[in-house]
Design an enzyme around this catalytic site. Structure first.
Site, mmCIF file in Angstrom:
data_model
loop_
_atom_site.group_PDB
_atom_site.id
_atom_site.type_symbol
_atom_site.label_atom_id
_atom_site.label_comp_id
_atom_site.label_asym_id
_atom_site.label_seq_id
_atom_site.Cartn_x
_atom_site.Cartn_y
_atom_site.Cartn_z
ATOM 1 N N ARG A 93 -4.962 13.873 7.105
ATOM 2 C CA ARG A 93 -5.810 12.684 7.283
ATOM 3 C C ARG A 93 -6.684 12.881 8.511
ATOM 4 O O ARG A 93 -6.406 13.733 9.364
ATOM 5 C CB ARG A 93 -4.947 11.419 7.461
ATOM 6 C CG ARG A 93 -4.009 11.130 6.327
ATOM 7 C CD ARG A 93 -4.716 10.832 5.011
ATOM 8 N NE ARG A 93 -5.526 9.635 5.097
ATOM 9 C CZ ARG A 93 -5.042 8.406 4.916
ATOM 10 N NH1 ARG A 93 -3.755 8.219 4.646
ATOM 11 N NH2 ARG A 93 -5.839 7.363 4.973
ATOM 12 N N PRO A 130 -4.270 1.445 0.617
ATOM 13 C CA PRO A 130 -3.985 0.167 1.278
ATOM 14 C C PRO A 130 -2.842 0.297 2.285
ATOM 15 O O PRO A 130 -1.863 1.012 2.049
ATOM 16 C CB PRO A 130 -3.580 -0.740 0.112
ATOM 17 C CG PRO A 130 -4.199 -0.119 -1.090
ATOM 18 C CD PRO A 130 -4.179 1.358 -0.845
ATOM 19 N N GLU A 131 -2.985 -0.380 3.411
ATOM 20 C CA GLU A 131 -1.932 -0.357 4.423
ATOM 21 C C GLU A 131 -0.995 -1.552 4.201
ATOM 22 O O GLU A 131 -1.207 -2.382 3.313
ATOM 23 C CB GLU A 131 -2.553 -0.337 5.818
ATOM 24 C CG GLU A 131 -3.502 0.853 5.966
ATOM 25 C CD GLU A 131 -3.792 1.265 7.394
ATOM 26 O OE1 GLU A 131 -3.023 0.921 8.315
ATOM 27 O OE2 GLU A 131 -4.810 1.964 7.600
ATOM 28 N N LYS A 183 4.342 0.052 2.367
ATOM 29 C CA LYS A 183 3.308 0.105 1.346
ATOM 30 C C LYS A 183 3.872 -0.092 -0.058
ATOM 31 O O LYS A 183 3.217 0.253 -1.048
ATOM 32 C CB LYS A 183 2.569 1.439 1.444
ATOM 33 C CG LYS A 183 1.891 1.648 2.805
ATOM 34 C CD LYS A 183 1.208 2.993 2.889
ATOM 35 C CE LYS A 183 0.587 3.197 4.271
ATOM 36 N NZ LYS A 183 -0.137 4.481 4.379
ATOM 37 N N ARG A 233 15.017 4.960 2.598
ATOM 38 C CA ARG A 233 14.170 6.089 3.004
ATOM 39 C C ARG A 233 12.999 5.650 3.870
ATOM 40 O O ARG A 233 12.279 6.498 4.419
ATOM 41 C CB ARG A 233 13.647 6.823 1.773
ATOM 42 C CG ARG A 233 14.727 7.440 0.910
ATOM 43 C CD ARG A 233 14.140 8.417 -0.098
ATOM 44 N NE ARG A 233 13.275 7.776 -1.075
ATOM 45 C CZ ARG A 233 13.696 7.298 -2.250
ATOM 46 N NH1 ARG A 233 14.992 7.348 -2.563
ATOM 47 N NH2 ARG A 233 12.847 6.763 -3.105
#
Length: 267
Positions: free
Chosen positions: A256, A2-3, A50, A119
């Site tokens: 990806r 999921p984005e 995310k 981060r």
């Protein structure tokens, strides 16, 4: 995976249903220390990229990262027996929520939450985001802009779909080094991402195609894909570009699949 829009959509839903009330939290699967927050006041929910955060306070926040397989199911009362491996269950006054299969589900202290967020890069969906911080990292790198857009330390929340689509919409060759992306282009891309991702929060899917390229405008069949939504290049390898007709191409990049139009994004 999921984005970012998915996590913001969940955060807003959980904020509406549970914030300001005491909730019951359990772990039917037994792999989450639910007793640390069970019966406490649900102070609020938010997302950063995310990552989803359920704030209980003081010094207790449930952090969830769905990863590839995690999912939430949302139901109104009555509450029923768990089905499958439920990592966390939240029960409020009118609704209950089950979480299955996340990469991370843990209780963090305030210091740990701050360290995690430090981060992450700025998130286009957050009002406190500072796009110039992301641009500083982009402009100082010789990595491709396609790789940088997927780096959550540079920009939080953008995944493979938004990455491919934003580069197409701005006619950017995906292998362009970050230090060749000028500030004006970055500002345009950031603003476009913010609008597209907010649309994703509202409707629960990713739509990136402009009105003139929608199926009804072009007389073409709607896209059929489990991700839903109308897109220009994502998962359209070999199909004609909706703008110029050139077959969409793809290649592996940082683990990806990258998609782009070699004509529209020729530079």
């Amino acid at each position: 995976m999921p984005e970012g829009h998915t996590l913001h959509r969940l955060a807003r839903l959980h904020q509406r249903r549970y914030a300001g009330s005491t909730v019951r939290v359990s772990s039917p699967q037994g792999r989450f220390p639910a007793g640390l927050v069970d019966g406490r006041l649900f102070e609020g929910a938010e997302a950063h990229g995310k990552h989803l955060f359920h704030h209980y306070g003081p010094d207790a926040t449930v952090h969830v990262h769905l990863g590839l397989y995690g999912s939430f199911t949302e139901s109104p009362h009555p509450v029923v027996e768990p089905v499958g491996q439920v990592r966390m269950r939240v029960v409020g006054a009118t609704h209950w929520t089950d979480l299955r299969g996340p990469t991370r589900c843990e209780v963090l202290t305030d210091v740990e939450v701050d360290a995690l967020r430090a981060r992450l890069g700025p998130d286009p969906l957050r009002p406190d985001a500072e796009p110039d911080l992301a641009y500083a990292k982009v402009a100082g790198s010789r990595q491709s802009i396609a790789a940088l857009l997927m780096d959550q330390a540079v920009l939080a929340g953008v995944g493979n779909v938004y990455r491919a689509e934003i580069l197409f919409r701005h006619r950017v060759p995906p292998y362009t080094p970050g230090n060749r992306v000028d500030k004006a282009l970055w500002d345009d891309m950031w603003c476009d991402l913010a609008v597209l991702m907010e649309g994703g929060v509202e409707v629960g899917r990713i739509d990136t195609v402009r009105p003139e390229h929608l199926p009804e405008a072009m007389g073409r069949a709607p896209r059929e894909d489990r991700h839903g939504g109308e897109v220009y290049v994502y998962r359209r390898t070999g199909l004609p570009c909706l703008v110029c007709g050139t077959p969409v191409v793809s290649a592996a990049l940082v683990g990806r699949t990258l998609y782009w139009c070699p004509t529209c994004q020729a530079g």
